[in-house]
Motif scaffolding. Structure first.
Motif, PDB file in Angstrom:
ATOM      1  N   ASN A  82      66.721 -32.078 -48.508  1.00 32.08           N
ATOM      2  CA  ASN A  82      66.720 -31.133 -49.636  1.00 32.08           C
ATOM      3  C   ASN A  82      65.462 -30.274 -49.684  1.00 32.08           C
ATOM      4  N   TYR A  83      64.579 -30.439 -48.700  1.00 31.81           N
ATOM      5  CA  TYR A  83      63.373 -29.604 -48.623  1.00 31.81           C
ATOM      6  C   TYR A  83      63.262 -29.069 -47.199  1.00 31.81           C
TER       7      TYR A  83
ATOM      8  N   GLU B 162      75.733 -27.967 -47.412  1.00 35.87           N
ATOM      9  CA  GLU B 162      75.919 -28.596 -48.713  1.00 35.87           C
ATOM     10  C   GLU B 162      75.051 -29.854 -48.729  1.00 35.87           C
ATOM     11  N   PRO B 163      74.769 -30.428 -49.901  1.00 32.60           N
ATOM     12  CA  PRO B 163      73.853 -31.582 -49.942  1.00 32.60           C
ATOM     13  C   PRO B 163      74.347 -32.746 -49.085  1.00 32.60           C
ATOM     14  N   VAL B 164      73.400 -33.450 -48.473  1.00 32.77           N
ATOM     15  CA  VAL B 164      73.694 -34.663 -47.705  1.00 32.77           C
ATOM     16  C   VAL B 164      73.502 -35.850 -48.651  1.00 32.77           C
ATOM     17  N   LEU B 165      74.525 -36.684 -48.807  1.00 34.40           N
ATOM     18  CA  LEU B 165      74.453 -37.796 -49.763  1.00 34.40           C
ATOM     19  C   LEU B 165      74.563 -39.140 -49.065  1.00 34.40           C
TER      20      LEU B 165
ATOM     21  N   TYR C 265      77.210 -31.529 -57.914  1.00 34.68           N
ATOM     22  CA  TYR C 265      77.798 -31.817 -56.605  1.00 34.68           C
ATOM     23  C   TYR C 265      78.161 -33.298 -56.471  1.00 34.68           C
ATOM     24  N   VAL C 266      77.195 -34.156 -56.800  1.00 38.18           N
ATOM     25  CA  VAL C 266      77.405 -35.614 -56.664  1.00 38.18           C
ATOM     26  C   VAL C 266      78.611 -36.054 -57.488  1.00 38.18           C
TER      27      VAL C 266
ATOM     28  N   LEU D 250      69.323 -41.000 -59.375  1.00 34.13           N
ATOM     29  CA  LEU D 250      69.472 -40.007 -58.311  1.00 34.13           C
ATOM     30  C   LEU D 250      68.119 -39.764 -57.656  1.00 34.13           C
ATOM     31  N   PHE D 251      68.048 -39.980 -56.350  1.00 33.06           N
ATOM     32  CA  PHE D 251      66.871 -39.629 -55.550  1.00 33.06           C
ATOM     33  C   PHE D 251      67.128 -38.236 -54.975  1.00 33.06           C
ATOM     34  N   THR D 252      66.218 -37.306 -55.219  1.00 33.99           N
ATOM     35  CA  THR D 252      66.542 -35.897 -54.973  1.00 33.99           C
ATOM     36  C   THR D 252      65.999 -35.322 -53.666  1.00 33.99           C
TER      37      THR D 252
END
Ligand code: MG
Length: 203
Positions: A9-10, A24-27, A158-159, A171-173
């Motif tokens: 995310n960075y 898209e975000p990786v979860l 999203y989550v 949530l760890f961001t």
């Protein structure tokens, strides 16, 4: 409760691990057994010789929700802190290269450190939070939430398309650049806007 983590995310951290920038975000998830006891050391597991620290902004969910829209996401968390997403990097690299899930590298006992919570209302702007990890008194990771690829509210939205969020979930961001190994006797401290919210010793 469950812990939902966001990877990549960075941009600066994506570059340091030579990962692809996600569209898209990786979860991924960590079970509640990853949270170590308060005020106890972090014990290096035997199955890895490369445990990395990842300091992250974390938020605590305070309402049950699914399919949350971004403009309402702020109503679903009430506290923030910093946490450490400990990662067995050697194991993760092996799993990644085979296209296998990361759980063994991310979800082992003690792999989630949760700092002291602060009320969301005590921050003026969640898009401008400074956070930092020191190792033995030296800054090793430094980030600001304005550098997130996906904001906290975007992540919540999203989550919640995939997982129902429940009270107490965390949530760890995502982590900024500077991840690196820890070894026995290292002293780690995590700060949010200059305030120390976690400290632990590596054993
Ligand atoms: Mg992480």
């Amino acid at each position: 409760m469950k812990i939902i983590c966001v990877g990549r995310n960075y941009a600066d951290h994506i570059e340091e691990l030579q990962n692809e920038r996600p569209s898209e975000p990786v979860l991924f998830l960590k079970p509640d057994t990853t949270i170590g006891q308060r005020n106890t050391p972090f014990y290096l597991p035997d199955f890895s010789s490369e445990i990395h620290h990842e300091i992250e902004i974390i938020v605590r969910i305070n309402r049950i929700g699914k399919h949350i829209q971004e403009q309402f996401a702020h109503k679903y968390y009430d506290q923030l802190s910093v946490g450490i997403d400990f990662t067995a990097r050697d194991l993760q690299n092996k799993l990644k290269s085979k296209g296998l899930p990361w759980e063994k590298a991310k979800a082992f006992d003690g792999a989630a450190v949760v700092g002291d919570w602060l009320p969301k209302g005590s921050f003026e702007n969640l898009q401008q939070l400074d956070f930092e990890l020191t190792k033995n008194g030296n800054t090793v990771q430094q980030g600001n939430t304005q550098l997130m690829l996906y904001s906290i509210d975007q992540l919540i939205a999203y989550v919640s398309e995939y997982f129902t969020l429940k009270i107490g979930d965390i949530l760890f961001t995502g982590t900024p650049a500077g991840v690196g190994p820890v070894k026995e006797n290292d002293q780690l401290e995590g700060y949010l806007n200059g305030q120390k919210l976690l400290e632990l010793k590596v054993k």
